[in-house]
Design an enzyme around this catalytic site. Structure first.
Site, PDB file in Angstrom:
ATOM      1  N   SER A  40      -2.325   5.347  -4.094  1.00  0.00           N
ATOM      2  CA  SER A  40      -3.461   4.501  -3.689  1.00  0.00           C
ATOM      3  C   SER A  40      -3.092   3.542  -2.565  1.00  0.00           C
ATOM      4  O   SER A  40      -2.116   2.801  -2.685  1.00  0.00           O
ATOM      5  CB  SER A  40      -3.934   3.642  -4.875  1.00  0.00           C
ATOM      6  OG  SER A  40      -4.221   4.439  -5.974  1.00  0.00           O
ATOM      7  N   HIS A  87      -8.086   7.147  -1.324  1.00  0.00           N
ATOM      8  CA  HIS A  87      -7.232   8.327  -1.186  1.00  0.00           C
ATOM      9  C   HIS A  87      -7.773   9.220  -0.071  1.00  0.00           C
ATOM     10  O   HIS A  87      -8.959   9.217   0.218  1.00  0.00           O
ATOM     11  CB  HIS A  87      -7.180   9.109  -2.499  1.00  0.00           C
ATOM     12  CG  HIS A  87      -6.441   8.388  -3.587  1.00  0.00           C
ATOM     13  ND1 HIS A  87      -5.204   8.759  -4.024  1.00  0.00           N
ATOM     14  CD2 HIS A  87      -6.778   7.296  -4.298  1.00  0.00           C
ATOM     15  CE1 HIS A  87      -4.805   7.929  -4.972  1.00  0.00           C
ATOM     16  NE2 HIS A  87      -5.751   7.031  -5.160  1.00  0.00           N
ATOM     17  N   HIS A 143      -5.705  12.189 -10.600  1.00  0.00           N
ATOM     18  CA  HIS A 143      -5.108  11.488 -11.729  1.00  0.00           C
ATOM     19  C   HIS A 143      -5.587  12.100 -13.045  1.00  0.00           C
ATOM     20  O   HIS A 143      -6.693  12.644 -13.113  1.00  0.00           O
ATOM     21  CB  HIS A 143      -5.508  10.010 -11.704  1.00  0.00           C
ATOM     22  CG  HIS A 143      -5.024   9.272 -10.498  1.00  0.00           C
ATOM     23  ND1 HIS A 143      -5.646   9.363  -9.271  1.00  0.00           N
ATOM     24  CD2 HIS A 143      -3.977   8.424 -10.336  1.00  0.00           C
ATOM     25  CE1 HIS A 143      -4.993   8.602  -8.406  1.00  0.00           C
ATOM     26  NE2 HIS A 143      -3.978   8.019  -9.020  1.00  0.00           N
ATOM     27  N   TYR A 150      -6.752  10.570 -15.460  1.00  0.00           N
ATOM     28  CA  TYR A 150      -7.969   9.908 -15.957  1.00  0.00           C
ATOM     29  C   TYR A 150      -9.250  10.454 -15.326  1.00  0.00           C
ATOM     30  O   TYR A 150     -10.348  10.156 -15.788  1.00  0.00           O
ATOM     31  CB  TYR A 150      -7.889   8.386 -15.748  1.00  0.00           C
ATOM     32  CG  TYR A 150      -7.737   7.917 -14.312  1.00  0.00           C
ATOM     33  CD1 TYR A 150      -8.769   8.026 -13.393  1.00  0.00           C
ATOM     34  CD2 TYR A 150      -6.550   7.350 -13.894  1.00  0.00           C
ATOM     35  CE1 TYR A 150      -8.623   7.601 -12.087  1.00  0.00           C
ATOM     36  CE2 TYR A 150      -6.390   6.899 -12.587  1.00  0.00           C
ATOM     37  CZ  TYR A 150      -7.430   7.024 -11.686  1.00  0.00           C
ATOM     38  OH  TYR A 150      -7.272   6.615 -10.407  1.00  0.00           O
ATOM     39  N   GLU A 151      -9.124  11.280 -14.281  1.00  0.00           N
ATOM     40  CA  GLU A 151     -10.350  11.792 -13.653  1.00  0.00           C
ATOM     41  C   GLU A 151     -11.025  12.849 -14.520  1.00  0.00           C
ATOM     42  O   GLU A 151     -12.239  12.839 -14.684  1.00  0.00           O
ATOM     43  CB  GLU A 151     -10.043  12.329 -12.260  1.00  0.00           C
ATOM     44  CG  GLU A 151      -9.777  11.172 -11.290  1.00  0.00           C
ATOM     45  CD  GLU A 151      -9.283  11.631  -9.951  1.00  0.00           C
ATOM     46  OE1 GLU A 151     -10.075  12.194  -9.185  1.00  0.00           O
ATOM     47  OE2 GLU A 151      -8.081  11.416  -9.651  1.00  0.00           O
ATOM     48  N   ALA A 179       0.952   3.235  -6.735  1.00  0.00           N
ATOM     49  CA  ALA A 179       0.751   1.797  -6.879  1.00  0.00           C
ATOM     50  C   ALA A 179       0.964   1.481  -8.354  1.00  0.00           C
ATOM     51  O   ALA A 179       0.576   2.265  -9.212  1.00  0.00           O
ATOM     52  CB  ALA A 179      -0.659   1.425  -6.452  1.00  0.00           C
ATOM     53  N   MET A 189      -0.733   4.805 -13.451  1.00  0.00           N
ATOM     54  CA  MET A 189      -1.582   5.853 -14.024  1.00  0.00           C
ATOM     55  C   MET A 189      -1.302   7.238 -13.443  1.00  0.00           C
ATOM     56  O   MET A 189      -2.158   8.116 -13.490  1.00  0.00           O
ATOM     57  CB  MET A 189      -3.056   5.485 -13.802  1.00  0.00           C
ATOM     58  CG  MET A 189      -3.434   4.110 -14.347  1.00  0.00           C
ATOM     59  SD  MET A 189      -5.135   3.701 -13.972  1.00  0.00           S
ATOM     60  CE  MET A 189      -5.202   1.961 -14.457  1.00  0.00           C
ATOM     61  N   SER A 190      -0.120   7.435 -12.878  1.00  0.00           N
ATOM     62  CA  SER A 190       0.131   8.731 -12.221  1.00  0.00           C
ATOM     63  C   SER A 190       1.603   9.128 -12.336  1.00  0.00           C
ATOM     64  O   SER A 190       2.315   8.686 -13.221  1.00  0.00           O
ATOM     65  CB  SER A 190      -0.257   8.633 -10.742  1.00  0.00           C
ATOM     66  OG  SER A 190       0.636   7.792 -10.039  1.00  0.00           O
ATOM     67  N   ASN A 222       0.435  -5.720  -8.255  1.00  0.00           N
ATOM     68  CA  ASN A 222       0.034  -6.861  -9.104  1.00  0.00           C
ATOM     69  C   ASN A 222       1.045  -7.052 -10.218  1.00  0.00           C
ATOM     70  O   ASN A 222       1.789  -6.131 -10.555  1.00  0.00           O
ATOM     71  CB  ASN A 222      -1.347  -6.596  -9.723  1.00  0.00           C
ATOM     72  CG  ASN A 222      -1.384  -5.296 -10.512  1.00  0.00           C
ATOM     73  OD1 ASN A 222      -1.485  -4.201  -9.935  1.00  0.00           O
ATOM     74  ND2 ASN A 222      -1.266  -5.397 -11.811  1.00  0.00           N
ATOM     75  N   HIS A 258      -9.256  -2.379  -9.204  1.00  0.00           N
ATOM     76  CA  HIS A 258      -8.918  -1.306  -8.266  1.00  0.00           C
ATOM     77  C   HIS A 258      -9.021  -1.827  -6.823  1.00  0.00           C
ATOM     78  O   HIS A 258      -8.217  -1.458  -5.957  1.00  0.00           O
ATOM     79  CB  HIS A 258      -9.846  -0.100  -8.491  1.00  0.00           C
ATOM     80  CG  HIS A 258      -9.502   1.078  -7.636  1.00  0.00           C
ATOM     81  ND1 HIS A 258      -8.260   1.692  -7.659  1.00  0.00           N
ATOM     82  CD2 HIS A 258     -10.231   1.770  -6.713  1.00  0.00           C
ATOM     83  CE1 HIS A 258      -8.259   2.693  -6.797  1.00  0.00           C
ATOM     84  NE2 HIS A 258      -9.434   2.765  -6.213  1.00  0.00           N
TER      85      HIS A 258
HETATM   86  N1  HPA Z   1      -1.666  -0.972 -14.427  1.00  0.00           N
HETATM   87  C1  HPA Z   1      -1.798   0.367 -14.281  1.00  0.00           C
HETATM   88  N2  HPA Z   1      -1.870   0.954 -13.104  1.00  0.00           N
HETATM   89  C2  HPA Z   1      -1.783   0.190 -12.014  1.00  0.00           C
HETATM   90  C3  HPA Z   1      -1.635  -1.209 -12.090  1.00  0.00           C
HETATM   91  C4  HPA Z   1      -1.573  -1.808 -13.367  1.00  0.00           C
HETATM   92  O1  HPA Z   1      -1.440  -3.037 -13.523  1.00  0.00           O
HETATM   93  N3  HPA Z   1      -1.602  -1.674 -10.812  1.00  0.00           N
HETATM   94  C5  HPA Z   1      -1.713  -0.594  -9.997  1.00  0.00           C
HETATM   95  N4  HPA Z   1      -1.818   0.538 -10.709  1.00  0.00           N
END
Ligand code: HPA
Length: 267
Positions: free
Chosen positions: A28, A58, A80, A82-83, A110, A205-206, A229, A241
């Site tokens: 991302s 993306h 991903h 989750y999609e 990310a 998440m990947s 973050n 996001h």
């Molecule tokens: N959690 C999960 N996935 C992420 C995060 C997070 O804090 N930041 C960027 N992708």
């Protein structure tokens, strides 16, 4: 013709027959590097089996060509888990990468940090990962090849080379364990406290299913997280996001310098 053979034929027709050395999957907000490739960009939609990527931030193109004197295949986007709940969504793309002649794959993503000494904007080289999601992209595979050893799944030699490149560029590249959380909702602060206890340094998440698939295919792997973050409950900043996309470029510039130096070292 099989789906992969069709994708391969399309790629070869547009990008030429010459093998690629490695693949690069961009996370991302990290899509910029794809546009630096001197070659062709093929929309995923033209390549049977490639994912229909629905996440904003993306770039769903396969870029094939030269970057720092090395022939690369850069995947501007990933599907991903989750999609669609499919942990093997990237399987055809990684199989085609192998067929293009690549011997390794570098993944980027990310992630949220659980370590105060790895703040947003920092980069973390994955020393290892935890498949907390529990889904495995090789479920249903019938041959004994499915029992893939995952010791040193994150290749020590490539990790060393990437660390050396970071040092040479004067960039602080941290080292840590990435844990795969399904998403798409972010974690709760209680979940983050748990993930920390489990031994993870960053959460995302990947990446994990792609590492498993690539190791299954005999590709060497390394992965780098851009920390966007602090994980939930670890700072006052709001997690979203939008925030991930806005923060990714902070690390992306450093990531690009490391990867360019690394590619140069392969020549
Ligand atoms: N959690 C999960 N996935 C992420 C995060 C997070 O804090 N930041 C960027 N992708």
């Amino acid at each position: 013709m099989s789906r992969n053979a069709e994708a391969l034929a399309t790629i070869r027709a547009r990008a030429g027959e010459e093998p690629v050395k490695l693949g690069l999957i961009l996370g991302s907000g990290l899509g910029h590097l794809a546009h630096a490739v001197d070659g062709v960009a093929i929309p995923y939609g033209d390549l049977p089996g490639f994912p229909h990527v629905g996440v904003s931030g993306h770039n769903p193109h396969l870029h094939i060509g030269m970057l720092e004197g090395v022939r690369v295949a850069v995947f501007g986007a990933r599907e991903h888990f989750y999609e669609n709940g499919n942990s093997a969504a990237m399987r055809p793309a990684i199989e085609v990468l192998k067929d293009l002649g690549a011997d390794h794959l570098i993944l980027t993503n990310a992630a949220g940090s659980m370590r105060p000494d790895i703040p947003p904007g920092d980069l973390m080289l994955l020393s290892d990962h935890i498949n907390y999601n529990g889904r495995n992209p090789l479920i249903g595979e019938r041959t004994d090849a499915r029992f893939v050893p995952m010791t040193d799944a994150h290749d020590p030699d490539i990790r060393k080379a990437l660390s050396d490149s970071a040092k040479a560029c004067g960039i602080d590249l941290k080292d840590g364990v990435y844990i795969w959380y399904s998403g798409p909702s972010f974690e709760t602060p209680a979940e983050i406290r748990m993930l920390k206890l489990l031994g993870a340094d960053a959460v995302g998440m990947s990446t994990v299913p792609e590492v498993i698939l690539a190791r299954f295919m005999g590709l060497k792997v390394a992965a780098i997280s851009t920390i966007t973050n602090m994980a939930a409950g670890m700072s006052d900043e709001k997690i979203s996001h939008e925030h991930t996309k806005a923060m990714a470029p902070l690390g992306a510039t450093k990531l690009e310098r490391i990867l360019r130096h690394y590619l140069n070292s392969l020549r």
